[in-house]
Scaffold this motif. Structure first.
Motif, PDB file in Angstrom:
ATOM      1  N   THR A  63       0.829  -1.193   0.023  1.00  0.00           N
ATOM      2  CA  THR A  63      -0.009   0.074   0.095  1.00  0.00           C
ATOM      3  C   THR A  63       0.735   1.303   0.060  1.00  0.00           C
ATOM      4  O   THR A  63       0.505   2.157  -0.667  1.00  0.00           O
ATOM      5  CB  THR A  63      -0.956   0.125   1.285  1.00  0.00           C
ATOM      6  OG1 THR A  63      -0.265  -0.259   2.423  1.00  0.00           O
ATOM      7  CG2 THR A  63      -2.141  -1.051   1.044  1.00  0.00           C
ATOM      8  N   GLY A  64       1.960   1.124   0.676  1.00  0.00           N
ATOM      9  CA  GLY A  64       2.976   2.350   0.733  1.00  0.00           C
ATOM     10  C   GLY A  64       3.402   2.586  -0.709  1.00  0.00           C
ATOM     11  O   GLY A  64       3.656   3.477  -1.006  1.00  0.00           O
ATOM     12  N   GLU A  65       3.591   1.503  -1.348  1.00  0.00           N
ATOM     13  CA  GLU A  65       4.482   1.730  -2.841  1.00  0.00           C
ATOM     14  C   GLU A  65       3.397   2.313  -3.661  1.00  0.00           C
ATOM     15  O   GLU A  65       3.586   3.111  -4.415  1.00  0.00           O
ATOM     16  CB  GLU A  65       4.883   0.146  -3.167  1.00  0.00           C
ATOM     17  CG  GLU A  65       6.053  -0.153  -2.409  1.00  0.00           C
ATOM     18  CD  GLU A  65       7.546   0.424  -2.498  1.00  0.00           C
ATOM     19  OE1 GLU A  65       7.341   1.216  -3.505  1.00  0.00           O
ATOM     20  OE2 GLU A  65       8.215   0.331  -1.698  1.00  0.00           O
ATOM     21  N   GLN A  66       2.258   1.855  -3.568  1.00  0.00           N
ATOM     22  CA  GLN A  66       1.167   2.256  -4.483  1.00  0.00           C
ATOM     23  C   GLN A  66       0.906   3.817  -4.096  1.00  0.00           C
ATOM     24  O   GLN A  66       0.654   4.445  -5.058  1.00  0.00           O
ATOM     25  CB  GLN A  66      -0.225   1.437  -4.244  1.00  0.00           C
ATOM     26  CG  GLN A  66      -1.460   1.882  -5.143  1.00  0.00           C
ATOM     27  CD  GLN A  66      -1.253   1.753  -6.845  1.00  0.00           C
ATOM     28  OE1 GLN A  66      -0.069   1.065  -6.927  1.00  0.00           O
ATOM     29  NE2 GLN A  66      -1.748   2.577  -7.436  1.00  0.00           N
ATOM     30  N   MET A  67       0.753   4.111  -2.829  1.00  0.00           N
ATOM     31  CA  MET A  67       0.659   5.493  -2.439  1.00  0.00           C
ATOM     32  C   MET A  67       1.688   6.456  -3.211  1.00  0.00           C
ATOM     33  O   MET A  67       1.219   7.506  -3.738  1.00  0.00           O
ATOM     34  CB  MET A  67       0.706   5.636  -0.698  1.00  0.00           C
ATOM     35  CG  MET A  67       0.665   7.019  -0.161  1.00  0.00           C
ATOM     36  SD  MET A  67       2.283   7.820  -0.058  1.00  0.00           S
ATOM     37  CE  MET A  67       2.581   6.930   1.056  1.00  0.00           C
ATOM     38  N   GLU A  68       3.039   6.091  -3.071  1.00  0.00           N
ATOM     39  CA  GLU A  68       4.019   6.963  -3.442  1.00  0.00           C
ATOM     40  C   GLU A  68       3.886   6.772  -5.048  1.00  0.00           C
ATOM     41  O   GLU A  68       4.138   8.075  -5.609  1.00  0.00           O
ATOM     42  CB  GLU A  68       5.382   6.202  -3.047  1.00  0.00           C
ATOM     43  CG  GLU A  68       6.636   6.898  -3.283  1.00  0.00           C
ATOM     44  CD  GLU A  68       7.756   6.749  -2.802  1.00  0.00           C
ATOM     45  OE1 GLU A  68       8.545   7.454  -2.674  1.00  0.00           O
ATOM     46  OE2 GLU A  68       8.154   5.470  -2.473  1.00  0.00           O
ATOM     47  N   THR A  69       3.689   5.670  -5.721  1.00  0.00           N
ATOM     48  CA  THR A  69       3.580   5.670  -7.087  1.00  0.00           C
ATOM     49  C   THR A  69       2.599   6.714  -7.820  1.00  0.00           C
ATOM     50  O   THR A  69       2.619   7.528  -8.720  1.00  0.00           O
ATOM     51  CB  THR A  69       3.283   4.148  -7.767  1.00  0.00           C
ATOM     52  OG1 THR A  69       4.408   3.704  -7.286  1.00  0.00           O
ATOM     53  CG2 THR A  69       3.056   4.311  -9.037  1.00  0.00           C
ATOM     54  N   MET A  70       1.243   6.545  -6.907  1.00  0.00           N
ATOM     55  CA  MET A  70      -0.014   7.803  -7.341  1.00  0.00           C
ATOM     56  C   MET A  70       0.541   9.065  -7.175  1.00  0.00           C
ATOM     57  O   MET A  70       0.339   9.801  -7.956  1.00  0.00           O
ATOM     58  CB  MET A  70      -1.089   7.089  -6.538  1.00  0.00           C
ATOM     59  CG  MET A  70      -1.608   5.933  -6.756  1.00  0.00           C
ATOM     60  SD  MET A  70      -3.104   5.381  -6.039  1.00  0.00           S
ATOM     61  CE  MET A  70      -4.259   6.233  -7.071  1.00  0.00           C
ATOM     62  N   LEU A  71       1.528   9.346  -6.127  1.00  0.00           N
ATOM     63  CA  LEU A  71       1.628  10.737  -5.938  1.00  0.00           C
ATOM     64  C   LEU A  71       2.690  11.179  -7.207  1.00  0.00           C
ATOM     65  O   LEU A  71       2.404  12.226  -7.547  1.00  0.00           O
ATOM     66  CB  LEU A  71       2.512  10.870  -4.482  1.00  0.00           C
ATOM     67  CG  LEU A  71       1.617  10.932  -3.269  1.00  0.00           C
ATOM     68  CD1 LEU A  71       2.546  10.927  -2.088  1.00  0.00           C
ATOM     69  CD2 LEU A  71       0.634  12.531  -3.477  1.00  0.00           C
ATOM     70  N   GLU A  72       3.489  10.263  -7.645  1.00  0.00           N
ATOM     71  CA  GLU A  72       4.347  10.507  -8.628  1.00  0.00           C
ATOM     72  C   GLU A  72       3.523  10.739  -9.852  1.00  0.00           C
ATOM     73  O   GLU A  72       4.084  11.697 -10.900  1.00  0.00           O
ATOM     74  CB  GLU A  72       5.451   9.545  -8.821  1.00  0.00           C
ATOM     75  CG  GLU A  72       6.453   9.505  -7.609  1.00  0.00           C
ATOM     76  CD  GLU A  72       7.353   8.164  -7.741  1.00  0.00           C
ATOM     77  OE1 GLU A  72       7.019   7.558  -8.455  1.00  0.00           O
ATOM     78  OE2 GLU A  72       8.167   8.265  -6.733  1.00  0.00           O
ATOM     79  N   GLU A  73       2.323  10.119 -10.051  1.00  0.00           N
ATOM     80  CA  GLU A  73       1.687  10.112 -11.220  1.00  0.00           C
ATOM     81  C   GLU A  73       1.004  11.575 -11.184  1.00  0.00           C
ATOM     82  O   GLU A  73       0.402  12.059 -12.367  1.00  0.00           O
ATOM     83  CB  GLU A  73       0.486   9.017 -11.479  1.00  0.00           C
ATOM     84  CG  GLU A  73       1.218   7.691 -11.568  1.00  0.00           C
ATOM     85  CD  GLU A  73       0.241   6.382 -11.360  1.00  0.00           C
ATOM     86  OE1 GLU A  73      -0.715   6.702 -10.978  1.00  0.00           O
ATOM     87  OE2 GLU A  73       0.474   5.394 -11.933  1.00  0.00           O
ATOM     88  N   PHE A  74       0.612  12.350 -10.091  1.00  0.00           N
ATOM     89  CA  PHE A  74      -0.013  13.423  -9.995  1.00  0.00           C
ATOM     90  C   PHE A  74       1.192  14.507  -9.990  1.00  0.00           C
ATOM     91  O   PHE A  74       0.804  15.654  -9.809  1.00  0.00           O
ATOM     92  CB  PHE A  74      -0.663  13.495  -8.605  1.00  0.00           C
ATOM     93  CG  PHE A  74      -1.894  12.847  -8.474  1.00  0.00           C
ATOM     94  CD1 PHE A  74      -2.942  13.584  -9.264  1.00  0.00           C
ATOM     95  CD2 PHE A  74      -2.155  11.602  -7.965  1.00  0.00           C
ATOM     96  CE1 PHE A  74      -4.161  12.938  -9.471  1.00  0.00           C
ATOM     97  CE2 PHE A  74      -3.511  11.241  -8.004  1.00  0.00           C
ATOM     98  CZ  PHE A  74      -4.526  11.727  -8.825  1.00  0.00           C
ATOM     99  N   GLY A  75       2.441  14.052 -10.320  1.00  0.00           N
ATOM    100  CA  GLY A  75       3.487  15.131 -10.423  1.00  0.00           C
ATOM    101  C   GLY A  75       4.070  15.544  -9.327  1.00  0.00           C
ATOM    102  O   GLY A  75       4.934  16.646  -9.593  1.00  0.00           O
ATOM    103  N   CYS A  76       4.067  14.716  -8.209  1.00  0.00           N
ATOM    104  CA  CYS A  76       5.027  15.126  -6.980  1.00  0.00           C
ATOM    105  C   CYS A  76       6.356  14.545  -6.974  1.00  0.00           C
ATOM    106  O   CYS A  76       6.193  13.145  -7.377  1.00  0.00           O
ATOM    107  CB  CYS A  76       4.112  14.839  -5.821  1.00  0.00           C
ATOM    108  SG  CYS A  76       2.433  15.411  -5.838  1.00  0.00           S
ATOM    109  N   TYR A  77       7.030  15.058  -6.460  1.00  0.00           N
ATOM    110  CA  TYR A  77       8.412  14.443  -6.047  1.00  0.00           C
ATOM    111  C   TYR A  77       8.127  13.630  -4.732  1.00  0.00           C
ATOM    112  O   TYR A  77       7.433  14.100  -3.987  1.00  0.00           O
ATOM    113  CB  TYR A  77       9.653  15.269  -5.882  1.00  0.00           C
ATOM    114  CG  TYR A  77      10.101  16.096  -7.282  1.00  0.00           C
ATOM    115  CD1 TYR A  77      10.185  15.324  -8.419  1.00  0.00           C
ATOM    116  CD2 TYR A  77      10.155  17.453  -7.126  1.00  0.00           C
ATOM    117  CE1 TYR A  77      10.607  16.188  -9.566  1.00  0.00           C
ATOM    118  CE2 TYR A  77      10.467  18.069  -8.243  1.00  0.00           C
ATOM    119  CZ  TYR A  77      10.852  17.359  -9.533  1.00  0.00           C
ATOM    120  OH  TYR A  77      11.092  18.220 -10.713  1.00  0.00           O
ATOM    121  N   THR A  78       8.831  12.450  -4.471  1.00  0.00           N
ATOM    122  CA  THR A  78       8.443  11.872  -3.466  1.00  0.00           C
ATOM    123  C   THR A  78      10.128  11.296  -2.685  1.00  0.00           C
ATOM    124  O   THR A  78      10.815  10.785  -3.445  1.00  0.00           O
ATOM    125  CB  THR A  78       7.553  10.576  -3.517  1.00  0.00           C
ATOM    126  OG1 THR A  78       8.368   9.629  -4.377  1.00  0.00           O
ATOM    127  CG2 THR A  78       6.364  11.024  -3.977  1.00  0.00           C
TER     128      THR A  78
END
Length: 306
Positions: A63-78
């Motif tokens: 779930t953490g990996e998916q959360m981070e991937t989705m943030l990156e898809e929204f254009g955020c650095y993580t």
């Protein structure tokens, strides 16, 4: 660079149930999954408004990996710190006759992981902006915000804090650049019921006396009041509309304010964009897009002749 910290991020599972009945099998009519957490919300809105930010915090499991991937898809650095055990929580948001939420507890955050976060924050430099938003999970020391702000003292980093009660009050001695309680939270801090704008301004100024630089008070359908570092008081009414979603509106206001201030250096413009961003999110099913925020900003100008 702008950095956001979310201590207990999530995947938000948002479902629509036409008529939720407890004790029965209920069928959804729509389902969406989004990256959640107040700091993450700020990062997404900043990205939508053209400002890159880096989302910090902790992640665990798939779930953490998916959360981070989705943030990156929204254009955020993580740059989330991986935890060896547990899962990043899933929060269930049920939209039916009423809004209901079931929020997960989240993983245990170890001392080693906390130290890793400190090391990342130590790399911030003068001119950077740091957003500390949301509650502290019970697996962390309750003075985490204080520890971070004490550590960064003297580095000319502008820190925005969106928290409640003691978590907010206890950091005022470190002079945060921006705090954003809502009018009810402001009253709770002082044990008062605030019945007028004059009351809100009076107690916002008391927070300044305690150390805050700028105080932004969100008031839901009544808009927002800003007391700036030089004592100037401004207010903005939101555009008219139907509230669809209460989740993330305050985070959107913080992000819009910061984007407006970074764009112009003008607190009045920052308040306008912050109010528009908060309203835009309240009127849609999740966090507002740039186009939705811009439309609300233009509509406010027409409705109120500003």
């Amino acid at each position: 660079m702008i950095y956001t910290v979310t201590f207990n991020p999530s995947l938000d599972y948002v479902i629509q149930v036409d008529d939720l009945t407890l004790g029965e099998v209920n069928r959804t009519t729509s389902e969406k999954i989004y990256p959640g957490g107040k700091g993450n919300n700020v990062s997404v809105i900043l990205s939508n408004l053209g400002h890159k930010s880096k989302a910090l915090g902790f992640k665990a499991g798939f779930t953490g990996e998916q959360m981070e991937t989705m943030l990156e898809e929204f254009g955020c650095y993580t740059d989330f710190i991986p935890l060896e055990e547990g899962l990043t929580r899933i929060n269930v948001k049920v939209k039916s006759n009423e809004e209901s939420e079931i929020n997960g507890q989240g993983p245990v955050i170890t001392d080693t992981a906390i130290e890793a976060l400190y090391q990342k924050l130590d790399k911030l430099t003068a001119g950077d902006v740091l957003v500390l938003a949301g509650s502290i999970p019970n697996t962390l020391p309750g003075d985490m915000y204080e520890r971070i702000m004490e550590r960064l003292q003297g580095k000319e980093i502008r820190i925005a804090v969106d928290a409640t009660k003691d978590l907010l009050v206890n950091v005022l001695k470190y002079h945060p650049f921006l705090i954003k309680p809502n009018n009810h939270e402001l009253g709770e801090i002082f044990g008062k019921v605030l019945e007028s704008e004059a009351d809100i301004v009076e107690y916002a100024k008391k927070l300044q006396e305690m150390g805050a630089v700028n105080v932004l008070i969100s008031m839901a359908g009544d808009g927002a009041i800003l007391v700036t570092e030089d004592g100037t008081v401004s207010s903005k009414k939101p555009p008219k509309g139907t509230v669809v979603n209460s989740v993330g509106a305050g985070d959107s206001m913080v992000a819009g304010f910061l984007a407006g201030w970074l764009n112009t250096g003008d607190y009045e413009k920052a308040l306008e964009l912050g109010t528009a961003a908060g309203s835009a999110t309240a009127f849609v099913s999740w966090l507002a897009t740039r186009e939705e925020i811009t439309e609300k900003l233009e509509r406010t100008e027409k409705e109120y002749g500003i």
